[in-house]
Scaffold this motif. Structure first.
Motif, short mmCIF file in Angstrom:
data_model
loop_
_atom_site.label_atom_id
_atom_site.label_comp_id
_atom_site.label_asym_id
_atom_site.label_seq_id
_atom_site.Cartn_x
_atom_site.Cartn_y
_atom_site.Cartn_z
N CYS A 66 32.75 -39.56 -36.64
CA CYS A 66 31.81 -38.82 -37.50
C CYS A 66 32.03 -39.13 -38.99
N ARG B 120 27.00 -38.11 -29.16
CA ARG B 120 27.35 -39.44 -29.64
C ARG B 120 26.18 -40.40 -29.51
N VAL C 76 31.03 -46.37 -30.44
CA VAL C 76 30.71 -44.99 -30.07
C VAL C 76 30.73 -44.19 -31.37
N SER C 77 29.53 -43.80 -31.83
CA SER C 77 29.41 -43.06 -33.08
C SER C 77 29.32 -41.57 -32.77
N SER C 78 30.44 -40.86 -32.97
CA SER C 78 30.51 -39.44 -32.64
C SER C 78 29.77 -38.61 -33.69
#
Length: 282
Positions: A38, A275, A58-60
């Motif tokens: 994040c 995500r 993986v973009s939280s």
């Protein structure tokens, strides 16, 4: 044959050098899984510019912590025999992965780190790590023990009191970003302690000794960047912080359990989070 776990958070100034050093490895058969925790800067924008099918980001949408992020990648993505770690501030030597895989296979071991070149831009900033090497031009080499075995935990546990705590902080396992694991060992361990945001590297090294000695290649194959915004430099949760001390003090029963041949196994914990999965394909 190899999965690489890289966790990032607000790393826009360093992420390109970091990722480029991984993509430029002489050993090329790997998947790079980047867990962005994040970030509020341009880290993800920079990652989206890569066009290499080996990369998955993986973009939280929630900040869950680096160890929970590692667990998410380990549990949901890692399938290769070996798992390498990397920190987003740092740079790997081009031969790092090749040398570590060869070392693991030839010596039938399950966890290996390397020695480290430490560097920093601010001449007033001194690394907190223990090294006998002399600094020159804001850099130095830091060596790590060639082999660490379970018997050494007896001494480490004796440092977990007010009188000797500084000695605990100076005990050397591996620099976590240099480490390559046998994936089956990580599975046995249940991954990292995903319920904490600090010091779980030492926790997993302690638990590793239930199953395997830890080795360090006596060659600098990794460059570690020190800067004032790093987690270990933080007053809130850095090396000298109360929260880190409390967590470290609670490693005593973990050590005692390993010495009794009763390993503590974690549960691959990570919280629920939204995500975006970004495939960096051509």
């Amino acid at each position: 044959m190899l999965d690489v776990i890289l966790c990032s958070y607000n790393s826009e100034d360093t992420i390109k050098d970091c990722v480029d050093s991984i993509l430029n490895q002489t050993f090329r058969l790997f998947h790079l899984y980047i867990f962005d925790d994040c970030s509020t800067d341009k880290t993800v924008e920079i990652l989206k510019t890569y066009k290499d099918r080996r990369i998955t980001v993986v973009s939280s949408k929630k900040n869950i912590g680096t160890y929970a992020g590692k667990n998410f990648i380990l549990k949901n993505y890692c399938k290769s025999p070996f798992v390498a770690l990397h920190d987003s501030d740092d740079i790997s030597d081009p031969n790092r992965f090749r040398r570590q895989i060869k070392y693991i296979v030839n010596n039938d071991i399950h966890c290996v780190g390397t020695c480290v070149k430490e560097f920093w831009d601010d001449p007033e900033l001194q690394p907190h790590t223990v090294s006998s090497a002399t600094s020159e031009n804001n850099e130095r080499i830091n060596t790590y023990p060639e082999v660490i075995n379970k018997q050494q935990l007896q001494e480490l546990g004796s440092f977990l009191n007010e009188e000797k705590y500084e000695k605990y902080l100076k005990f050397k396992f591996c620099m976590n970003g240099t480490v390559m694991f046998d994936r089956k060992l990580l599975q046995k361990l249940g991954g990292w302690d995903g319920r904490t945001r600090i010091a779980a590297d030492t926790d997993i090294f302690i638990r590793t000794l239930s199953f395997s000695d830890i080795h360090n290649i006596q060659e600098s194959l990794y460059s570690r960047r020190f800067h004032k915004n790093s987690l270990t430099a933080s007053g809130v949760c850095g090396i000298k912080s109360k929260i880190r001390k409390d967590y470290n003090m609670a490693r005593k029963p973990v050590i005692e359990s390993v010495l009794r041949d009763a390993p503590i196994v974690r549960d691959f914990y990570y919280p629920k989070f939204r995500r975006e999965i970004i495939k960096c394909v051509v």
